[in-house]
Design an enzyme around this catalytic site. Sequence first.
Site, PDB file in Angstrom:
ATOM      1  N   SER A 196      -5.155   0.025  14.027  1.00  0.00           N
ATOM      2  CA  SER A 196      -5.820   1.307  14.246  1.00  0.00           C
ATOM      3  C   SER A 196      -6.463   1.314  15.626  1.00  0.00           C
ATOM      4  CB  SER A 196      -6.912   1.505  13.185  1.00  0.00           C
ATOM      5  OG  SER A 196      -7.780   2.571  13.526  1.00  0.00           O
ATOM      6  N   GLY A 232       0.812  -1.217   0.000  1.00  0.00           N
ATOM      7  CA  GLY A 232       0.000   0.000   0.000  1.00  0.00           C
ATOM      8  C   GLY A 232       0.838   1.256   0.000  1.00  0.00           C
ATOM      9  N   ALA A 233       1.483   1.559  -1.123  1.00  0.00           N
ATOM     10  CA  ALA A 233       2.387   2.708  -1.169  1.00  0.00           C
ATOM     11  C   ALA A 233       2.046   3.653  -2.310  1.00  0.00           C
ATOM     12  CB  ALA A 233       3.830   2.225  -1.296  1.00  0.00           C
ATOM     13  N   TYR A 235     -14.743  -2.819  10.042  1.00  0.00           N
ATOM     14  CA  TYR A 235     -13.397  -2.233  10.043  1.00  0.00           C
ATOM     15  C   TYR A 235     -12.690  -2.564  11.359  1.00  0.00           C
ATOM     16  CZ  TYR A 235      -9.661   1.253   9.618  1.00  0.00           C
ATOM     17  OH  TYR A 235      -8.432   1.874   9.559  1.00  0.00           O
ATOM     18  N   GLY A 256       0.421   9.797  -1.531  1.00  0.00           N
ATOM     19  CA  GLY A 256      -0.463  10.329  -0.499  1.00  0.00           C
ATOM     20  C   GLY A 256      -0.784   9.355   0.605  1.00  0.00           C
ATOM     21  N   GLY A 266       2.193   4.462   3.428  1.00  0.00           N
ATOM     22  CA  GLY A 266       3.189   3.581   2.836  1.00  0.00           C
ATOM     23  C   GLY A 266       4.193   4.331   1.981  1.00  0.00           C
TER      24      GLY A 266
END
Length: 315
Positions: A161, A31-32, A188, A35, A38
């Site tokens: 999270s 996940g890079a 989530y 913005g 990552g």
Amino acid sequence: MSSNFGPHTTAEEAATVLANQIKGKNVLITGASPGSLGAEFARVVAKFGAGLIVITGRSKAKLEQAETAIKSQTPSANIRLLILDLESFAAVRAAADEVLNYPEPLHVLVNNAGIMAVDYRKTIDGYEAQFAVNHLAHFLFTARIFPKLRESNARIVNVSSLAHTYAPIRFNDPGFSNGEKYERWEAYGQSKTANILFSRELARRGVVSFSVHPGTIYTNLAHETPVEEMVKLGLFNEKGEPVDTETITWKTLGQGASTHIVAAFDESIIPQSGSYLVDGNVRDDLAVPHAKDMESAKKLWELSEQFVGEDFPLV
């Protein structure tokens, strides 16, 4: 660990302290895209001399943008792109096979990619998307590339999270009755609890692993979340703009990625493997009981093996 790490510490400041541990390390972060946390992590470790930086995502064009941004600051950065679609187990296996063929060792894996509070959908493999993308696909990817990770005693970081507080693992109904009982934030929360439990079980099995809460940051993670949902939580105003609350202060991208850096490279925390980090410090006191339960960690591991259709013995 430096007691100077805190909520305002940036990734560059943390990397300055840990520069000797970063230099020459080969890292892979999922996940890079531009913005994202990552991409910020990749930018900073490149600046501080990481040996190889593998960045992953679904879009080659976005990964190329991220690579260009990193190299504009650090022209010597050794960046490698890896297409990884976390909504397909077949795609995860294909990406993992590519990694297994790398000639270089890997020293750090950061499972960072994710989706948040999306409308109900199933992945191609038939699992609720948040649980599948945020946990199951990363579980499978880690399992598949583990022979390479084991060779270098690599460290594994799972990005969780504070939202893990919303829900435990729904062992009897992780898919929310095929969507009939779906609640986006509970889904989530379940996936973020899974990230913490995955690190705890990895640690129990002898692998150095940590989970992290990066903080509340405005990234592209929120793009699929309906604005009204963010307003309901008090995170956005009616115009869809982020607002601070009594309990939440928004962080910059750099501040958000700082805990990634600590979890990935700080050698002083290795004896606390399995722990949950917040603001650059081990803060298991901020993890709720259902995210500390080792029986749940073991049960989740077994459920994950069942769902991905592969055993992950670690030996």
